[in-house]
Design a protein around this motif. Structure first.
Motif, short mmCIF file in Angstrom:
data_model
loop_
_atom_site.label_atom_id
_atom_site.label_comp_id
_atom_site.label_asym_id
_atom_site.label_seq_id
_atom_site.Cartn_x
_atom_site.Cartn_y
_atom_site.Cartn_z
N GLY A 58 38.57 26.87 0.06
CA GLY A 58 37.23 26.56 0.63
C GLY A 58 37.05 26.96 2.03
N ALA A 59 35.63 26.88 2.30
CA ALA A 59 35.24 27.21 3.72
C ALA A 59 35.12 25.69 4.60
N PHE A 60 35.15 25.61 5.78
CA PHE A 60 35.11 24.38 6.45
C PHE A 60 34.45 24.68 7.77
N GLY A 61 33.72 23.89 8.38
CA GLY A 61 33.22 24.10 9.73
C GLY A 61 32.78 22.66 10.32
N LEU A 62 32.86 22.66 11.72
CA LEU A 62 32.65 21.66 12.51
C LEU A 62 32.11 21.89 13.98
N GLY A 63 31.37 20.61 14.06
CA GLY A 63 30.76 20.83 15.53
C GLY A 63 30.91 19.63 16.38
N GLU A 64 31.33 19.77 17.62
CA GLU A 64 31.87 18.63 18.43
C GLU A 64 31.11 18.67 20.03
N VAL A 65 30.51 17.68 20.45
CA VAL A 65 29.96 17.47 21.84
C VAL A 65 30.72 16.55 22.66
N THR A 66 31.51 16.91 23.79
CA THR A 66 32.00 15.81 24.71
C THR A 66 31.28 15.50 25.83
N TRP A 67 30.93 14.42 25.97
CA TRP A 67 30.23 14.03 27.29
C TRP A 67 31.28 13.19 28.32
N TRP A 68 31.31 13.69 29.41
CA TRP A 68 32.36 13.45 30.48
C TRP A 68 31.61 12.23 31.28
N TYR A 69 32.04 10.98 31.15
CA TYR A 69 31.54 9.97 31.77
C TYR A 69 32.01 10.02 32.97
N ARG A 70 33.02 10.29 33.18
CA ARG A 70 33.99 10.54 34.39
C ARG A 70 35.01 11.63 33.97
N GLU A 71 35.56 12.18 35.01
CA GLU A 71 36.58 13.37 35.05
C GLU A 71 37.93 12.70 34.40
N ASP A 72 37.95 11.41 34.18
CA ASP A 72 39.01 10.89 33.80
C ASP A 72 38.67 10.05 32.41
N PHE A 73 37.32 10.08 31.85
CA PHE A 73 36.85 9.23 30.90
C PHE A 73 35.86 10.06 30.15
N LEU A 74 36.19 10.22 28.54
CA LEU A 74 35.07 11.20 28.12
C LEU A 74 34.81 10.28 26.47
N PHE A 75 33.62 10.70 26.07
CA PHE A 75 33.25 10.44 24.64
C PHE A 75 33.13 11.52 24.00
N ARG A 76 33.13 11.69 22.77
CA ARG A 76 33.14 12.70 21.60
C ARG A 76 32.51 12.42 20.58
N GLY A 77 31.54 13.07 19.95
CA GLY A 77 30.66 12.71 18.82
C GLY A 77 30.63 14.10 18.00
N GLY A 78 30.72 14.08 16.89
CA GLY A 78 30.46 15.51 15.90
C GLY A 78 30.34 15.38 14.39
N LEU A 79 30.22 16.63 13.74
CA LEU A 79 30.00 16.59 12.35
C LEU A 79 30.82 17.67 11.84
N GLN A 80 31.62 17.23 10.63
CA GLN A 80 32.34 18.37 10.08
C GLN A 80 32.21 18.40 8.54
N ALA A 81 32.15 19.63 7.88
CA ALA A 81 31.80 19.64 6.41
C ALA A 81 32.95 20.60 5.74
N ASP A 82 33.48 20.32 4.42
CA ASP A 82 34.08 21.06 3.60
C ASP A 82 33.89 21.29 2.43
N PRO A 83 34.43 21.59 1.27
CA PRO A 83 33.79 21.71 -0.22
C PRO A 83 33.91 20.10 -0.69
N ASP A 84 34.71 19.29 -0.20
CA ASP A 84 34.79 17.87 -0.58
C ASP A 84 33.94 16.86 0.23
N GLY A 85 33.04 17.24 1.06
CA GLY A 85 32.21 16.27 1.64
C GLY A 85 31.83 16.60 3.10
N GLU A 86 31.24 15.64 3.73
CA GLU A 86 30.69 15.69 5.18
C GLU A 86 31.14 14.51 5.79
N ILE A 87 31.52 14.85 6.91
CA ILE A 87 32.29 13.52 8.14
C ILE A 87 31.43 13.61 9.10
#
Length: 268
Positions: free
Chosen positions: A171-200
């Motif tokens: 099957g096919a899959f896809g994902l998107g993720e955004v990274t926010w750099w709080y500082r150049e040595d500290f980051l947060f990430r958030g995203g969504l991914q999907a494939d034939p078996d569900g979404e995360i």
């Protein structure tokens, strides 16, 4: 549908081939030189605590070694990884199959083209997990960098060579993720991914430790509904990465490609 004979043949041949590739990579990259920019290697160890599927503990303990711009076949990154599955800690549910009998062996490769504000290209990963369970992924990758934010988009196809519980063969899959750099040595990430078996939905962070090029990372993936036939599926990954190159965590993440193919919930 993949034939039974092909699954069995692939299940026997793939682990031997991956071992050979791993040895070749280790030897070749030991003396490799950078192609146009600073050579960067990374070594990471991570524990993946995952939902039990079909009464099987899916937790993984994994060691990964990667190298950027190895000077081999035009690659932007080449990495090998290995470890154990079903290691028995299973933070989300009890399991009756606690053992170290299931290996975790794989290789991944990236061919990327740099742009002034990011890069794009093609990646592939093969993962052998024992019991004739082998997965293959091929995907396009797009990454864009801003001073405070990064964007990562990945889309492609995946396949397994046997009936992995709760998984479609292909099957096919896809994902998107955004990274926010709080500082150049500290980051947060958030995203969504999907494939034939569900979404995360996924959330994570990474932080540099001390003055050495060492960082701690954590990623959590949670099903928006059912995933692999399990309601509220969870996947928690945490570990340490040591980078040989790069002055800051932001430099190391953007130059080393270590996250380009990352999925909060893997194929297997």
């Amino acid at each position: 549908m993949i034939s039974r004979s092909f699954r069995l043949a692939a299940g026997r041949a793939v682990p031997a081939a991956l071992c050979a590739v791993s040895l070749a990579v280790a030897g070749a990259t030991a003396g490799a030189e950078p192609t146009g920019k600073r050579l960067q290697k990374d070594l990471s160890v991570a524990y993946h605590a995952r939902e039990t599927v079909n009464d099987r503990d899916n937790d993984i303990l994994r060691l990964r070694y990667g190298i950027a711009d190895p000077g081999i076949a035009g690659l932007s990154r080449l990495a090998v990884f290995g470890g154990f599955r079903d290691v028995g800690l299973d933070l989300f549910a009890d399991s009756e199959s606690v053992s170290l009998e299931h290996p975790d062996i794989g290789v991944e490769a990236l061919w990327m083209k740099d742009r002034p504000d990011g890069r794009h290209g093609l990646g592939a990963r093969v993962n052998y997990a024992g019991d004739h369970e082998t997965s293959i992924e091929v995907a396009g990758v797009y990454e864009r960098f801003h001073r405070m934010f990064d964007l990562r988009l990945v889309g492609g196809v995946q396949g397994v060579t046997d009936n992995v519980a709760g998984r479609e063969d292909f099957g096919a899959f896809g994902l998107g993720e955004v990274t926010w750099w709080y500082r150049e040595d500290f980051l947060f990430r958030g995203g969504l991914q999907a494939d034939p078996d569900g979404e995360i939905a996924s959330f994570g962070f990474e932080v540099a430790i001390g003055r050495r090029p060492l960082s701690f990372f954590l990623d959590w993936g949670h099903a928006l509904d059912d995933y692999r036939d399990i309601s509220g599926y969870n996947d928690l990954s945490a570990g340490f990465r040591y980078d040989f190159g790069g002055d800051t965590l932001r430099d190391r993440v953007r130059e080393g490609h270590s996250r380009s193919l990352f999925r909060a919930v893997e194929v297997q």
